[in-house]
Design an enzyme around this catalytic site. Structure first.
Site, PDB file in Angstrom:
ATOM      1  N   SER A   1       0.150  13.211 -15.163  1.00 27.60           N
ATOM      2  CA  SER A   1      -1.084  13.265 -15.958  1.00 27.60           C
ATOM      3  C   SER A   1      -1.086  14.565 -16.738  1.00 27.60           C
ATOM      4  CB  SER A   1      -2.303  13.234 -15.035  1.00 27.60           C
ATOM      5  OG  SER A   1      -3.476  13.586 -15.752  1.00 27.60           O
TER       6      SER A   1
ATOM      7  N   ALA B   1      -4.053  18.654  -8.571  1.00 25.00           N
ATOM      8  CA  ALA B   1      -3.056  19.274  -7.690  1.00 25.00           C
ATOM      9  C   ALA B   1      -1.973  18.258  -7.319  1.00 25.00           C
ATOM     10  CB  ALA B   1      -3.738  19.811  -6.431  1.00 25.00           C
ATOM     11  N   ALA B   2      -2.398  17.028  -7.037  1.00 28.50           N
ATOM     12  CA  ALA B   2      -1.416  15.994  -6.676  1.00 28.50           C
ATOM     13  C   ALA B   2      -0.497  15.679  -7.851  1.00 28.50           C
ATOM     14  CB  ALA B   2      -2.143  14.734  -6.206  1.00 28.50           C
TER      15      ALA B   2
ATOM     16  N   TYR C   1      -6.873  15.553  -7.543  1.00 26.52           N
ATOM     17  CA  TYR C   1      -6.038  14.729  -8.428  1.00 26.52           C
ATOM     18  C   TYR C   1      -5.080  15.603  -9.231  1.00 26.52           C
ATOM     19  CZ  TYR C   1      -5.066  11.350 -12.212  1.00 26.52           C
ATOM     20  OH  TYR C   1      -4.457  10.522 -13.129  1.00 26.52           O
TER      21      TYR C   1
ATOM     22  N   ASP D   1       0.877  -1.162   0.000  1.00 26.96           N
ATOM     23  CA  ASP D   1       0.000   0.000   0.000  1.00 26.96           C
ATOM     24  C   ASP D   1       0.921   1.221   0.000  1.00 26.96           C
ATOM     25  OD1 ASP D   1      -1.602   2.173   0.587  1.00 26.96           O
ATOM     26  OD2 ASP D   1      -2.789   1.135   2.102  1.00 26.96           O
ATOM     27  N   VAL D   2       0.933   1.977  -1.091  1.00 21.58           N
ATOM     28  CA  VAL D   2       1.912   3.065  -1.222  1.00 21.58           C
ATOM     29  C   VAL D   2       1.660   4.212  -0.249  1.00 21.58           C
ATOM     30  CG1 VAL D   2       2.325   2.528  -3.668  1.00 21.58           C
ATOM     31  CG2 VAL D   2       0.680   4.330  -3.069  1.00 21.58           C
TER      32      VAL D   2
END
Ligand SMILES: NC(=O)c1ccc[n+]([C@@H]2O[C@H](COP(=O)([O-])OP(=O)(O)OC[C@H]3O[C@@H](n4cnc5c(N)ncnc54)[C@H](OP(=O)(O)O)[C@@H]3O)[C@@H](O)[C@H]2O)c1
Length: 255
Positions: A146, A161-162, A159, A67-68
């Site tokens: 992305s 922003a990440a 998403y 689990d990252v």
């Protein structure tokens, strides 16, 4: 002994989210180029299924649960990896999207998206870089960003922003780890039909988006084979801190 700059013989590649979608295709192309591949994610059944398919194709493939978002799980996963071989290439691909608009987004959704895409990328890259340094091996890390790292779409704030953070983190890692012979680059995919993107692509908004892609179609995951092979191999030995966009031209125009 490598035959061409794209030869992946003698490389051990760890791919997070390697059991499905883009990660599965990255594993397939890198294994076909001669790499040993280690796939990590939470759903062990998906990993085992992909590992079995890769082995049928003659690949040296392994599955390790990870689990990252959890540093203990990342540490345990890298320990298991070491029992197979020290990692020399990392594809930091695990990701999670959401669809809430900012005003309505539950805090847990923000945390889970940012922790998976951004914090997770740091935790896994840190463990990989430490293993490369401990074994005095140069290495390559590829972070999967992305097209939303450089543009935004309603309902994708956490998403986007990440992923934007992933691109900048790529530069920071490249700067700090060059001295160890570790290169760090990113790939920014456009839209591909995977478990993560499917529901959106089938929605009216997704159908509208299709018309805005200059090449007028979604990408096929195999159309990233060239980018991943280049960044993982010595073909890109003087590249670090770069982001390669593979989006059919989607990010080019504001209208
Ligand atoms: N498809 C697209 O159009 C597109 C576009 C741009 C960028 N991307 C990026 O490409 C990457 C791969 O996505 P995909 O499209 O192939 O979707 P996908 O098939 O849903 O893959 C996501 C993978 O991440 C893994 N994952 C999620 N949370 C995790 C966690 N906490 N720990 C470990 N693994 C975790 C999932 O496995 P488990 O659930 O088993 O853990 C799954 O295998 C993602 O980073 C995504 O943001 C995709």
């Amino acid at each position: 002994m490598k035959d061409t700059p794209f030869d992946m013989a003698d490389e051990t590649v760890l791919i997070t989210g390697g059991g499905t979608g883009l990660g599965k295709q990255f594993a397939t192309v890198l294994a076909a180029a001669g790499a040993q591949v280690i796939l990590c994610a939470r759903r062990v059944d998906k990993l085992e299924e992909t590992v079995a398919q890769l082995r049928d194709q003659g690949a040296d493939a392994h599955a390790i649960p990870m689990d990252v978002t959890c540093s203990e799980s990342v540490t345990a996963g890298f320990k298991q990896c070491l029992a197979i071989a020290p990692v020399t290439v990392l594809v930091n691909n695990a990701g999670l999207a959401g669809e809430s608009m900012l005003l309505a987004m539950p805090e847990e959704e923000w945390d889970s998206i940012v922790n998976t895409n951004l914090k997770g990328a740091w935790l896994v890259a840190r463990a990989a870089a430490q293993q490369m340094i401990d074994h005095e091996h140069s290495g390559s890390i590829i972070n999967i960003a992305s097209v939303l790292a450089s543009s935004v779409q309603k309902g994708t704030a956490a998403y986007a922003a990440a992923k934007s953070g992933v691109v900048h983190l790529t530069r920071a890692m490249a700067l700090e780890w060059a001295r160890y012979g570790i290169r760090v680059n990113a790939i920014a995919p456009g839209y591909y039909r995977t478990d993560m993107a499917e529901a959106y692509l089938d929605s009216p908004a997704g159908q509208q988006l299709l018309k805005r892609i200059p090449q007028r179609r979604l990408g096929d995951p195999a159309e990233m084979d060239g980018a991943i092979l280049m960044l993982a191999s010595t073909a890109s030995r003087y590249m670090t801190g770069s982001t390669v966009t593979v989006d059919g031209g989607l990010g080019l125009s504001i209208v």
